[in-house]
Design an enzyme around this catalytic site. Structure first.
Site, mmCIF file in Angstrom:
data_model
loop_
_atom_site.group_PDB
_atom_site.id
_atom_site.type_symbol
_atom_site.label_atom_id
_atom_site.label_comp_id
_atom_site.label_asym_id
_atom_site.label_seq_id
_atom_site.Cartn_x
_atom_site.Cartn_y
_atom_site.Cartn_z
ATOM 1 N N ARG A 8 0.818 -1.222 0.000
ATOM 2 C CA ARG A 8 0.000 0.000 0.000
ATOM 3 C C ARG A 8 0.847 1.265 0.000
ATOM 4 O O ARG A 8 0.422 2.311 -0.464
ATOM 5 C CB ARG A 8 -0.868 0.038 1.262
ATOM 6 N N LYS A 20 9.439 -28.484 6.982
ATOM 7 C CA LYS A 20 10.450 -28.816 8.006
ATOM 8 C C LYS A 20 11.040 -30.194 7.708
ATOM 9 O O LYS A 20 10.302 -31.140 7.421
ATOM 10 C CB LYS A 20 9.814 -28.811 9.406
ATOM 11 N N HIS A 62 -1.106 -26.919 11.066
ATOM 12 C CA HIS A 62 0.069 -27.672 11.524
ATOM 13 C C HIS A 62 -0.333 -28.956 12.266
ATOM 14 O O HIS A 62 0.201 -30.027 12.006
ATOM 15 C CB HIS A 62 0.945 -26.829 12.449
ATOM 16 N N LYS A 114 -0.957 -19.323 4.804
ATOM 17 C CA LYS A 114 -2.004 -19.594 5.759
ATOM 18 C C LYS A 114 -2.303 -18.339 6.580
ATOM 19 O O LYS A 114 -1.403 -17.486 6.646
ATOM 20 C CB LYS A 114 -1.630 -20.769 6.661
ATOM 21 N N LYS A 173 0.089 -21.282 23.564
ATOM 22 C CA LYS A 173 1.030 -20.163 23.710
ATOM 23 C C LYS A 173 1.342 -20.010 25.198
ATOM 24 O O LYS A 173 0.498 -20.328 26.053
ATOM 25 C CB LYS A 173 0.380 -18.863 23.249
HETATM 26 C C1 BG6 Z 1 2.542 -19.950 12.599
HETATM 27 C C2 BG6 Z 1 1.569 -19.426 13.626
HETATM 28 O O1 BG6 Z 1 1.870 -20.555 11.538
HETATM 29 O O2 BG6 Z 1 3.373 -20.917 13.214
HETATM 30 C C3 BG6 Z 1 2.289 -18.873 14.839
HETATM 31 O O3 BG6 Z 1 0.781 -18.407 13.027
HETATM 32 C C4 BG6 Z 1 3.262 -19.886 15.406
HETATM 33 O O4 BG6 Z 1 1.355 -18.493 15.839
HETATM 34 C C5 BG6 Z 1 4.147 -20.418 14.276
HETATM 35 O O5 BG6 Z 1 4.046 -19.250 16.390
HETATM 36 C C6 BG6 Z 1 5.008 -21.558 14.775
HETATM 37 O O6 BG6 Z 1 5.909 -21.902 13.766
HETATM 38 P P1 BG6 Z 1 7.309 -22.546 14.128
HETATM 39 O O7 BG6 Z 1 7.905 -22.954 12.821
HETATM 40 O O8 BG6 Z 1 8.093 -21.481 14.845
HETATM 41 O O9 BG6 Z 1 7.017 -23.696 15.035
#
Ligand code: BG6
Length: 478
Positions: free
Chosen positions: A48, A192, A250, A158, A340
């Protein structure tokens, strides 16, 4: 390693955002340094803000220096890499701006007929994706019916939609502009190394596969824990919550990798067929089963985070006991637990095997103490451990659990690629194995929507920062 030169133009929506700064710019730079981007390529950042090309290049340079310090060992190469970036200011709602973008693409790629290889990358909030895609179609930037030899692809970050309804709408919007083989839906977990190794572990080792079913496996536990909160993402997170942020993608993708049948071959379609079948077989949570199979939590102090509503009911923790209703897995609980501000940052999958039919070495409850387990540690350590019982030295026959461990870093010295290196390369190569197909994204949303409907806006349990979430999570039975 030097790859075949590929000339392409990447059009990055969300170029001034966090993901571009933290992951995409540094990954592209590394790929260039390693020789994977050997052709003539250009990156057009779309945002933007009004920025000149030079201002944008300085921004890219600054971000790479701050998020990937130490990676710049050749200043001349770095300067030439930054010189490949261009910036176009676009108001995403204005069709006229897309025509301007189109002209810039032709100018930058040096191809007047839009015949160059074009990769659109949507690193934008989910609500913007349908708007962008619609305007790509209307301005003739879509790729479904191209009449020249260049390829056209779209990568979508995502979250892909915010529920089944919006994901279907987005699928139909994108489907009217790109064919499925041109669409790359990202879940960075699939990039990964340790996640990709789940398939290798399962299907290249004869000793585990015969045991990999309901007759021998008692339960599977998937943990995705983080020891930090929502950081500065309050506005996004409060609208999203953990079920949509982690479990829908995930968590369920890890589950599908553990539970899938062997694919007929290693093609993207064969692998994604099997994952899709698992997701389709997952039993939906209902208002009747929700009490015993789902526990949501919110960490203490979450409501005081910046950009979070003072009466927020958004979950920052979820534990869900899933069941895969198929022949291989009927009756085996798959617990996914994620949150979290928990005690540790760790992602792991623990597969616990059934107890031996007769227990000679202690009271019946001791079986769970020494039950065989395969522990796939995805991060931060990258290990696989096998747990079994061994006799404790001494006169009495007492069994203790012991571990055999494989550690990626000890066995392979090569530094692995990060998920974004790998997924960017896969998208450029057109390899969709580690991207989510339309059916899977919809099955996953149906699973998460059912949980959300069953929970019906109930306030999550509060848990202390640094704990393992609400203690009630340990009582889930399914
Ligand atoms: C993201 C989430 O997709 O994955 C985050 O939006 C999360 O909230 C992150 O912290 C974790 O990814 P990784 O690779 O650090 O485990």
């Amino acid at each position: 390693m030097q790859d075949e030169p590929v000339n392409f133009t990447m059009v990055l929506f969300g170029a001034n955002g966090d993901l571009a700064a933290r992951k995409l710019f540094p990954s592209l730079y590394q790929l260039a340094r390693w020789g994977h981007l050997s052709g003539s390529y250009r990156i057009i950042g779309v945002g933007r803000k009004t920025l000149s090309h030079e201002e944008f290049r300085s921004q890219v340079r600054e971000k790479i220096l701050s998020f990937s310090p130490g990676s710049i060992d050749d200043e001349e190469h770095f300067a030439s890499f930054c010189g490949r970036f261009f910036h176009v200011q676009v108001d995403l709602d204005k069709i006229g701006d897309y025509y301007r973008l189109q002209k810039e693409i032709m100018h930058v790629s040096g191809e007047p007929g839009l015949c160059s290889h074009l990769l659109f990358y949507l690193s934008t909030p989910p609500a913007l994706a349908p708007v962008i895609v619609r305007h790509l179609r209307e301005s003739g930037l879509g790729g479904k019916n191209m009449e020249c030899s260049g390829w056209r692809k779209i990568v979508v970050e995502k979250p892909y939609g915010i529920n089944l309804h919006s994901a279907k709408e987005l699928n139909s919007e994108i489907g009217s502009v790109f064919r499925e083989e041109q669409i790359f839906r990202i879940d960075h977990y699939l990039g990964k190394e340790t996640v990709q190794n789940i398939l290798v572990f399962r299907f290249s080792n004869g000793i585990f596969e015969p045991l990999w079913n309901r007759n021998h496996i008692a339960r599977v536990e998937i943990t995705i824990a983080e020891n930090f909160g929502i950081r500065d993402r309050g506005a996004f997170y409060d609208q999203t919550g953990l079920l949509r942020d982690i479990i829908q993608n995930h968590g369920l993708q890890l589950l599908a990798s553990v539970a899938m049948e062997p694919p007929v071959d290693l093609s993207a379609e064969a692998v994604r067929d099997e994952k899709g079948k698992v997701l389709r077989s997952i039993r939906r949570v209902t208002p009747r089963s929700v009490e015993t199979s789902v526990l949501l939590g919110q960490y203490e102090g979450y409501r005081s985070e910046r950009n979070v509503a003072a009466d927020s009911r958004t979950e920052t923790f979820a534990a869900v006991n899933f069941f895969v209703d198929n022949w291989r897995w009927k009756g085996v609980p798959f617990l996914i637990r994620a949150g979290k501000n928990l005690a540790e940052t760790v992602t792991e999958i623990v597969i616990t095997f059934a107890c031996p039919p007769q227990n000679f070495f202690g009271p019946p409850e001791s079986c769970s103490y020494i039950a065989n387990q395969v522990i796939l540690r995805i991060q931060p350590e990258e290990t696989i451990a096998l747990r079994f019982g061994a006799k404790r030295p001494g006169e009495s026959v007492i069994t203790d659990p012991v571990y055999m461990r494989f550690d990626y870093r000890d066995s392979f010295q090569e530094p692995g690629m990060t998920p974004y290196h790998r997924l960017l390369l896969d998208a450029l190569d057109g390899n969709q194995t580690n991207f989510i197909r339309q059916d899977s994204v919809e099955y996953s949303w149906a699973i998460v929507d059912a949980i959300r409907d069953a929970v019906d806006g109930k306030m999550p349990e509060i848990y202390s920062v640094g704990s393992w979430g609400p203690p009630q999570a340990n009582e889930l039975t399914g």
